[in-house]
Enzyme design. Structure first.
Site, PDB file in Angstrom:
ATOM      1  N   ILE A  40      48.298  64.188 -44.827  1.00  0.00           N
ATOM      2  CA  ILE A  40      47.197  63.375 -45.345  1.00  0.00           C
ATOM      3  C   ILE A  40      47.188  61.973 -44.724  1.00  0.00           C
ATOM      4  CG2 ILE A  40      48.351  62.307 -47.356  1.00  0.00           C
ATOM      5  CD1 ILE A  40      45.900  63.251 -49.014  1.00  0.00           C
ATOM      6  N   GLU A 105      60.177  62.029 -49.378  1.00  0.00           N
ATOM      7  CA  GLU A 105      59.421  61.634 -50.569  1.00  0.00           C
ATOM      8  C   GLU A 105      58.890  62.811 -51.368  1.00  0.00           C
ATOM      9  OE1 GLU A 105      56.625  58.557 -49.441  1.00  0.00           O
ATOM     10  OE2 GLU A 105      58.272  57.108 -49.641  1.00  0.00           O
ATOM     11  N   HIS A 110      59.894  70.508 -46.155  1.00  0.00           N
ATOM     12  CA  HIS A 110      58.789  70.532 -45.195  1.00  0.00           C
ATOM     13  C   HIS A 110      59.292  70.025 -43.865  1.00  0.00           C
ATOM     14  CE1 HIS A 110      58.767  66.778 -47.462  1.00  0.00           C
ATOM     15  NE2 HIS A 110      58.331  66.158 -46.367  1.00  0.00           N
ATOM     16  N   HIS A 112      57.925  68.252 -40.432  1.00  0.00           N
ATOM     17  CA  HIS A 112      56.816  67.549 -39.782  1.00  0.00           C
ATOM     18  C   HIS A 112      56.732  68.017 -38.340  1.00  0.00           C
ATOM     19  CE1 HIS A 112      56.471  64.160 -42.809  1.00  0.00           C
ATOM     20  NE2 HIS A 112      57.697  64.594 -43.077  1.00  0.00           N
TER      21      HIS A 112
HETATM   22  P1  AMP Z   1      58.503  63.042 -46.394  1.00  0.00           P
HETATM   23  O1  AMP Z   1      58.694  61.561 -46.380  1.00  0.00           O
HETATM   24  O2  AMP Z   1      59.226  63.734 -45.272  1.00  0.00           O
HETATM   25  O3  AMP Z   1      58.805  63.640 -47.751  1.00  0.00           O
HETATM   26  O4  AMP Z   1      56.977  63.281 -46.051  1.00  0.00           O
HETATM   27  C1  AMP Z   1      56.001  63.557 -46.995  1.00  0.00           C
HETATM   28  C2  AMP Z   1      54.700  63.634 -46.240  1.00  0.00           C
HETATM   29  O5  AMP Z   1      53.758  64.269 -47.071  1.00  0.00           O
HETATM   30  C3  AMP Z   1      54.115  62.283 -45.822  1.00  0.00           C
HETATM   31  O6  AMP Z   1      53.929  62.264 -44.411  1.00  0.00           O
HETATM   32  C4  AMP Z   1      52.776  62.240 -46.578  1.00  0.00           C
HETATM   33  O7  AMP Z   1      51.758  61.607 -45.846  1.00  0.00           O
HETATM   34  C5  AMP Z   1      52.499  63.711 -46.809  1.00  0.00           C
HETATM   35  N1  AMP Z   1      51.663  64.037 -47.957  1.00  0.00           N
HETATM   36  C6  AMP Z   1      51.786  63.581 -49.222  1.00  0.00           C
HETATM   37  N2  AMP Z   1      50.852  64.127 -50.016  1.00  0.00           N
HETATM   38  C7  AMP Z   1      50.114  64.949 -49.234  1.00  0.00           C
HETATM   39  C8  AMP Z   1      48.993  65.808 -49.455  1.00  0.00           C
HETATM   40  N3  AMP Z   1      48.434  65.927 -50.672  1.00  0.00           N
HETATM   41  N4  AMP Z   1      48.491  66.505 -48.411  1.00  0.00           N
HETATM   42  C9  AMP Z   1      49.039  66.382 -47.188  1.00  0.00           C
HETATM   43  N5  AMP Z   1      50.103  65.607 -46.907  1.00  0.00           N
HETATM   44  C10 AMP Z   1      50.633  64.889 -47.913  1.00  0.00           C
END
Ligand code: AMP
Length: 125
Positions: A40, A105, A110, A112
């Site tokens: 997002i 977070e 997941h 990236h």
């Molecule tokens: P992390 O810090 O590795 O946990 O990354 C979490 C990622 O999830 C971040 O890059 C956010 O921008 C992404 N994110 C959070 N909420 C959403 C959502 N609803 N749809 C797509 N990506 C998201």
């Protein structure tokens, strides 16, 4: 706020809700083991998240507990997404954040997937 990678799995985390279709995502891939959708808040021209269907908090949890079939299926799915998105040539980057120092977070594993431009060397800032 970064999560604690050893915390119990919370079935209401945002990626669990995306997996269940309760909140929307821009989905680009799905199979028996994983889904993938656009981040997002993209940090590269292409920024896709690949999420296993199984309930795992982090890479640590997944690598310790997941059956071999799920590990193989998830790794294969990540590769499939990269190929389908035509990232293999010119190249791309994978990243998984784990816990506090990793800056994780969302408490569902997941990976990236970044691409679409030269990404520089490793970690900046
Ligand atoms: P992390 O810090 O590795 O946990 O990354 C979490 C990622 O999830 C971040 O890059 C956010 O921008 C992404 N994110 C959070 N909420 C959403 C959502 N609803 N749809 C797509 N990506 C998201």
């Amino acid at each position: 706020m970064p999560i604690d990678a050893t915390q119990p799995y919370d079935p209401d985390n945002i990626f669990a809700r995306i997996l269940r279709g309760e909140i929307p995502s821009r989905r680009v891939y799905e199979d028996d083991y994983a889904i993938a959708f656009h981040d997002i808040a993209p940090q590269a021209p292409v920024h896709i998240l690949v999420v296993p269907r199984g309930a795992y908090v982090s890479w640590d949890d997944f690598s310790a507990r997941a059956p071999a079939e799920e590990i193989a299926g998830f790794v294969r799915a990540v590769g499939n997404v990269a190929r389908e998105q035509r990232l293999v040539e010119p190249g791309y980057r994978l990243l998984a954040n784990i816990g506090g120092h990793g800056g994780q977070e969302v408490a569902h594993l997941h990976v990236h997937l970044f691409g679409g431009a030269p990404l520089g060397r490793m970690i900046a800032g």
